[in-house]
Every structure is written in C-alpha cells, then in structure tokens.
Scaffold this motif. Sequence first.
Motif, PDB file in Angstrom:
ATOM      1  N   LEU A 117      57.491  47.280  40.064  1.00  0.00           N
ATOM      2  CA  LEU A 117      57.830  46.514  41.271  1.00  0.00           C
ATOM      3  C   LEU A 117      57.435  45.041  41.133  1.00  0.00           C
ATOM      4  N   HIS A 118      57.344  44.568  39.896  1.00  0.00           N
ATOM      5  CA  HIS A 118      56.916  43.181  39.646  1.00  0.00           C
ATOM      6  C   HIS A 118      55.480  42.973  40.135  1.00  0.00           C
ATOM      7  N   GLU A 119      54.620  43.945  39.839  1.00  0.00           N
ATOM      8  CA  GLU A 119      53.228  43.900  40.275  1.00  0.00           C
ATOM      9  C   GLU A 119      52.460  42.831  39.484  1.00  0.00           C
ATOM     10  N   PRO A 120      51.683  42.009  40.169  1.00  0.00           N
ATOM     11  CA  PRO A 120      50.849  41.048  39.444  1.00  0.00           C
ATOM     12  C   PRO A 120      49.688  41.795  38.769  1.00  0.00           C
ATOM     13  N   PRO A 121      49.557  41.715  37.448  1.00  0.00           N
ATOM     14  CA  PRO A 121      48.569  42.521  36.739  1.00  0.00           C
ATOM     15  C   PRO A 121      47.114  42.177  37.044  1.00  0.00           C
ATOM     16  N   GLU A 122      46.855  40.964  37.514  1.00  0.00           N
ATOM     17  CA  GLU A 122      45.458  40.585  37.752  1.00  0.00           C
ATOM     18  C   GLU A 122      44.797  41.406  38.860  1.00  0.00           C
ATOM     19  N   GLU A 128      45.839  51.482  36.226  1.00  0.00           N
ATOM     20  CA  GLU A 128      46.990  51.162  37.077  1.00  0.00           C
ATOM     21  C   GLU A 128      48.029  50.352  36.309  1.00  0.00           C
ATOM     22  N   GLU A 129      47.565  49.403  35.510  1.00  0.00           N
ATOM     23  CA  GLU A 129      48.491  48.576  34.739  1.00  0.00           C
ATOM     24  C   GLU A 129      49.270  49.425  33.731  1.00  0.00           C
ATOM     25  N   ARG A 130      48.587  50.350  33.067  1.00  0.00           N
ATOM     26  CA  ARG A 130      49.273  51.250  32.134  1.00  0.00           C
ATOM     27  C   ARG A 130      50.342  52.075  32.864  1.00  0.00           C
ATOM     28  N   HIS A 131      49.983  52.580  34.043  1.00  0.00           N
ATOM     29  CA  HIS A 131      50.931  53.374  34.833  1.00  0.00           C
ATOM     30  C   HIS A 131      52.160  52.550  35.210  1.00  0.00           C
ATOM     31  N   VAL A 132      51.926  51.329  35.676  1.00  0.00           N
ATOM     32  CA  VAL A 132      53.016  50.440  36.080  1.00  0.00           C
ATOM     33  C   VAL A 132      53.928  50.143  34.887  1.00  0.00           C
ATOM     34  N   LEU A 133      53.331  49.838  33.747  1.00  0.00           N
ATOM     35  CA  LEU A 133      54.126  49.522  32.560  1.00  0.00           C
ATOM     36  C   LEU A 133      54.908  50.748  32.079  1.00  0.00           C
ATOM     37  N   ASP A 134      54.258  51.913  32.063  1.00  0.00           N
ATOM     38  CA  ASP A 134      54.946  53.143  31.649  1.00  0.00           C
ATOM     39  C   ASP A 134      56.111  53.463  32.578  1.00  0.00           C
ATOM     40  N   ARG A 135      55.878  53.357  33.879  1.00  0.00           N
ATOM     41  CA  ARG A 135      56.933  53.650  34.853  1.00  0.00           C
ATOM     42  C   ARG A 135      58.091  52.667  34.703  1.00  0.00           C
TER      43      ARG A 135
END
Length: 143
Positions: A117-122, A128-135
Amino acid sequence: MPGGGVDQGLGLTSSDAGAIDTRKVYIPGILTFFVYTVLLTFDFDAYAPWIYRKMANYTNLSRGEFAALGVRRILGYLKETGLVATFSVPGLTAEHFPEETGMIRDAGHEIASHGYLHEPPEGLTEEEERHVLDRGMTALKNA
C-alpha cells in the motif's frame, strides 16, 4: 581527455562526472555533441497511498482512477521515443490494474516494488517490512 577514455573509432569519450554519465562524441571537423545517461522513473501508485494513510475520500480516490490513463500515455511516449524506464508499483495497484501493470512488463520496462500500500518503511518493524514487501512482490508476480 582527463578522467575519461577514448574510443579510437568515432572518438567516444566518457568523463568521471559523478552520478551523471556523460559522453562526448566528436568527429573532427564534422560534429561534436554530448550524450547524457539519465534514469527515468515513474510511480504508478494509483490510490494505494491514500488508502494506507486513511485518506480514502472520493476526491483522493478519483485521482487514483486516472493512473491507468496516465500509464498508458507514458508507455506510448516511451515506445515512441525508444526509452526504457523504471515503474514503482505497489501491490494493491498491480491487483487493481493488472492490465496496465502487464503492459509495463511486456514493454520491457523495469518494475520496482513499492510495498503493498506504499507503506513508508521507517514506521515498520523488520518483520512488518518483510511482510509488506512479500505481499507486494506476490501481487506484482501475479499481475
């Protein structure tokens, strides 16, 4: 030429201009011109950032709806000029606009992940970042 090499054929030289790759092409007595290497990138976000930021009102979402038209116009221009670019695409956008995402891929352009969802990684933990990238990557592969 200081900091650069010379191709004995047409006299192609390259300079050490830092991040910008510059080449001077010259044919003595005929012509001289510079060739610059640039990186073209486009964000095909559509409405993913608005949803993530909980700003999904009609006005913001309507802006995202025109992303498909914009991508088609950009792809037409890139084809016309023979240019290649990188498109950053969130997973949600790939799911909602699979045809346009496929057009980017099929035209030979690079597709970079913009999360789901264009989540800001900071603001994310490593998990959570791994999950976002995998998804996001899964959605891009399925588009």
